[in-house]
Design an enzyme around this catalytic site. Sequence first.
Site, PDB file in Angstrom:
ATOM      1  N   GLY A  62      25.010 -43.295   9.486  1.00  0.00           N
ATOM      2  CA  GLY A  62      24.815 -41.983   8.850  1.00  0.00           C
ATOM      3  C   GLY A  62      24.371 -42.146   7.405  1.00  0.00           C
ATOM      4  O   GLY A  62      23.374 -41.554   6.967  1.00  0.00           O
ATOM      5  N   HIS A  63      25.094 -42.984   6.662  1.00  0.00           N
ATOM      6  CA  HIS A  63      24.714 -43.239   5.274  1.00  0.00           C
ATOM      7  C   HIS A  63      23.313 -43.849   5.200  1.00  0.00           C
ATOM      8  O   HIS A  63      22.507 -43.486   4.347  1.00  0.00           O
ATOM      9  CB  HIS A  63      25.692 -44.234   4.630  1.00  0.00           C
ATOM     10  CG  HIS A  63      27.110 -43.760   4.528  1.00  0.00           C
ATOM     11  ND1 HIS A  63      28.141 -44.361   5.206  1.00  0.00           N
ATOM     12  CD2 HIS A  63      27.680 -42.747   3.821  1.00  0.00           C
ATOM     13  CE1 HIS A  63      29.288 -43.760   4.914  1.00  0.00           C
ATOM     14  NE2 HIS A  63      29.035 -42.764   4.087  1.00  0.00           N
ATOM     15  N   MET A 100      29.450 -40.009  13.078  1.00  0.00           N
ATOM     16  CA  MET A 100      29.832 -41.239  12.381  1.00  0.00           C
ATOM     17  C   MET A 100      30.593 -40.889  11.119  1.00  0.00           C
ATOM     18  O   MET A 100      30.248 -39.939  10.413  1.00  0.00           O
ATOM     19  CB  MET A 100      28.592 -42.046  12.043  1.00  0.00           C
ATOM     20  CG  MET A 100      27.965 -42.625  13.262  1.00  0.00           C
ATOM     21  SD  MET A 100      26.812 -43.911  12.838  1.00  0.00           S
ATOM     22  CE  MET A 100      26.269 -44.334  14.491  1.00  0.00           C
TER      23      MET A 100
END
Length: 281
Positions: A36-37, A184
């Site tokens: 996700g990041h 996530m």
Amino acid sequence: MKTIRSIKTMQRTARQAVAEGKSIALVPTMGFLHEGHLSLIGRAKKEADIVIVSIFVNPAQFGPREDLSRYPRDEKGDLKKIRAAGGDIAFLPKPRDVYPHGFQSWVTVEKLTQTLEGASRPRHFKGVTTVVAKLFNITRPDVVVFGMKDYQQAAVLRQMTGDLGYPIRFIVAPTVREPDGLAMSSRNRYFSDSQRAEAVCLYRALKSAKEMVKAGERQVSKIKREMIRAIKASCPGAEIDYIAFTDLKTLKPAREIVKETVCSLAVTVHQVRLIDNMRLL
Ligand code: AMP
């Protein structure tokens, strides 16, 4: 990729980049990075010449009974991931530099912080807005990228950006999910395998809501009832904090589902508080 820990060095580096006519994108994180990041970093790369990824587990946004001391950390792994994703600068300030002795200046967004996460976590957003304002001041971004996963946070920070007149373009990128649908999150790491299987209940509930809307249902109360049933079915021990239907930008409650309605929920699964959300139309 450069790793910078000093606020002064970060300020100098950002000033220099601006002087050279380079554009800067900032991706603020609390580390323990996942896909996700990394998707935010990927998006940031498309938007600016230099991508700064900050890692700061912000003590000011954790409540007294929350998980600050056990929040997962993996600095070495994070730096590797930022490099591989094409980040240019990893900025890791120290808590004592961000909140020096005698610190007493806070940024607050008044209305958008009263509902949803703000209602359950009273000082949370004050910590978030203050640290993000500081990060903006230090890194001078032209663009910032946040995740839809924390949709109220994005709304609050967008408001702050406008209200305080930061000349920053604000991007909210989609939620990245595990193959089974679980959003996530660094906190997923707290689960054992069997607990992890139950954590998917938030996504299941959102999917069942979406199905109902697809079949023509628009009444919030009926959809909510079905979501509670879906959560209890796949995770009997789950504690539902809230299930809410709110407007994407104003966060005002919706009585009927329309295009701008976001369904969001917070559920504690085996002592881990998870949040997720989805547009239903
Ligand atoms: P955190 O490290 O949890 O504070 O998150 C840092 C940024 O990553 C925030 O803008 C989050 O909304 C975003 N983020 C967290 N999880 C996800 C995800 N599953 N998909 C997309 N963005 C995410």
